[in-house]
Motif scaffolding. Structure first.
Motif, short mmCIF file in Angstrom:
data_model
loop_
_atom_site.label_atom_id
_atom_site.label_comp_id
_atom_site.label_asym_id
_atom_site.label_seq_id
_atom_site.Cartn_x
_atom_site.Cartn_y
_atom_site.Cartn_z
N ASN A 6 0.85 -1.18 0.00
CA ASN A 6 0.00 0.00 0.00
C ASN A 6 0.89 1.24 0.00
O ASN A 6 1.84 1.33 0.76
CB ASN A 6 -0.91 -0.01 1.24
CG ASN A 6 -1.89 1.14 1.21
OD1 ASN A 6 -2.50 1.40 0.19
ND2 ASN A 6 -2.04 1.82 2.33
N ALA A 38 -7.66 5.39 -9.10
CA ALA A 38 -7.78 6.26 -7.93
C ALA A 38 -8.39 7.59 -8.37
O ALA A 38 -8.14 8.06 -9.47
CB ALA A 38 -6.41 6.48 -7.29
N PRO A 74 -2.07 6.31 -10.50
CA PRO A 74 -2.57 5.74 -9.24
C PRO A 74 -3.80 4.86 -9.40
O PRO A 74 -4.73 5.20 -10.13
CB PRO A 74 -2.89 6.99 -8.41
CG PRO A 74 -3.14 8.07 -9.40
CD PRO A 74 -2.30 7.75 -10.60
N TYR A 76 -6.16 1.42 -7.19
CA TYR A 76 -6.35 0.66 -5.96
C TYR A 76 -7.05 -0.64 -6.26
O TYR A 76 -7.69 -0.80 -7.31
CB TYR A 76 -7.07 1.48 -4.88
CG TYR A 76 -8.49 1.91 -5.19
CD1 TYR A 76 -9.57 1.18 -4.70
CD2 TYR A 76 -8.74 3.05 -5.93
CE1 TYR A 76 -10.87 1.59 -4.95
CE2 TYR A 76 -10.03 3.46 -6.18
CZ TYR A 76 -11.11 2.73 -5.69
OH TYR A 76 -12.39 3.13 -5.95
N THR A 78 -9.69 -3.70 -4.88
CA THR A 78 -10.71 -4.11 -3.92
C THR A 78 -10.92 -5.61 -4.05
O THR A 78 -10.81 -6.17 -5.14
CB THR A 78 -12.06 -3.37 -4.14
OG1 THR A 78 -12.55 -3.66 -5.45
CG2 THR A 78 -11.90 -1.87 -3.96
N MET A 99 -9.72 2.58 -0.41
CA MET A 99 -8.35 2.81 -0.89
C MET A 99 -7.32 2.19 0.05
O MET A 99 -6.18 2.64 0.12
CB MET A 99 -8.10 4.31 -1.02
CG MET A 99 -9.00 5.03 -2.00
SD MET A 99 -8.34 5.20 -3.65
CE MET A 99 -6.80 6.00 -3.39
N SER A 100 -7.68 1.14 0.76
CA SER A 100 -6.73 0.55 1.71
C SER A 100 -5.60 -0.21 1.04
O SER A 100 -4.62 -0.54 1.69
CB SER A 100 -7.46 -0.34 2.72
OG SER A 100 -8.20 -1.34 2.08
N TRP A 101 -5.73 -0.51 -0.27
CA TRP A 101 -4.62 -1.11 -1.03
C TRP A 101 -4.44 -0.29 -2.29
O TRP A 101 -4.96 -0.62 -3.34
CB TRP A 101 -4.91 -2.56 -1.34
CG TRP A 101 -3.77 -3.30 -1.98
CD1 TRP A 101 -2.50 -2.87 -2.19
CD2 TRP A 101 -3.83 -4.62 -2.53
NE1 TRP A 101 -1.76 -3.84 -2.82
CE2 TRP A 101 -2.56 -4.92 -3.04
CE3 TRP A 101 -4.83 -5.56 -2.62
CZ2 TRP A 101 -2.27 -6.14 -3.65
CZ3 TRP A 101 -4.55 -6.78 -3.23
CH2 TRP A 101 -3.28 -7.07 -3.72
N ALA A 102 -3.73 0.80 -2.18
CA ALA A 102 -3.52 1.73 -3.29
C ALA A 102 -2.03 1.82 -3.62
O ALA A 102 -1.19 1.75 -2.74
CB ALA A 102 -4.07 3.10 -2.93
N PHE A 103 -1.74 1.98 -4.89
CA PHE A 103 -0.36 2.13 -5.34
C PHE A 103 -0.37 2.82 -6.69
O PHE A 103 -1.44 3.04 -7.27
CB PHE A 103 0.36 0.78 -5.41
CG PHE A 103 -0.36 -0.28 -6.21
CD1 PHE A 103 -0.11 -0.43 -7.56
CD2 PHE A 103 -1.29 -1.11 -5.60
CE1 PHE A 103 -0.77 -1.41 -8.30
CE2 PHE A 103 -1.95 -2.09 -6.33
CZ PHE A 103 -1.69 -2.23 -7.68
N SER A 104 0.80 3.17 -7.20
CA SER A 104 0.89 3.87 -8.49
C SER A 104 1.77 3.10 -9.45
O SER A 104 2.88 2.69 -9.10
CB SER A 104 1.47 5.27 -8.31
OG SER A 104 0.57 6.09 -7.62
#
Length: 154
Positions: A6, A38, A74, A76, A78, A99-104
């Protein structure tokens, strides 16, 4: 545990994502795993937990999202509650929401960079040539979409 982590940045756009659990798990049918943009929440790709795009081995689930273009920027992930359950007692995984598992994903990668490999593509303006054999090559160009994704054309 999430991979990429994350908050990670510069993730390669072709990288698979992984969930690692504390116990051995198995996937359940009719439960979705989604890759979303995102900001807008637009679904970029969705797979069933019990599909060929999800490989479960012991405590690790590897997801290879099918996409028709190369992702950038970005995002995320789910995971619906119950998509994975404990093999030993059937306890469902609570899922991943918001957005608890977000990355770019890497930005500004460009198509020529994506085509680099053993043949090392050679950039020619907005075109790239990749040799297939001694006397054969292919041309492709890159279209940048408004949502930040690249599309390979040609």
């Amino acid at each position: 545990t999430f991979s990429p982590a994350n908050g990670a940045s510069n993730v390669h756009p072709m990288a698979a994502v992984e969930l690692t659990f504390d116990v051995n798990v198995e996937a359940r049918a009719s439960m979705l795993i989604e890759l979303r943009r995102a900001g807008s929440g637009q679904v970029l790709s969705a797979v069933s937990a019990l599909s060929s795009f999800v490989q479960v081995e012991a405590t690790k689930a590897t997801i290879s999202f099918p996409v028709t273009h190369v992702l950038a920027g970005p995002v995320y992930v789910t995971v619906e509650s119950g998509a994975f359950v404990s093999k030993s007692d059937g306890t469902p995984f609570s899922g991943v929401s918001g957005m608890s598992w977000a990355f770019s994903y890497q930005g500004g990668l460009g198509c020529a960079s994506l085509l680099r490999g053993p043949g090392e593509a050679v950039e020619a303006s907005s075109m790239a040539s990749v040799p297939f054999a001694l006397d054969t090559s292919a041309m492709t160009s890159c279209d940048m979409r408004l949502d930040g994704a690249y599309t390979l054309i040609g």
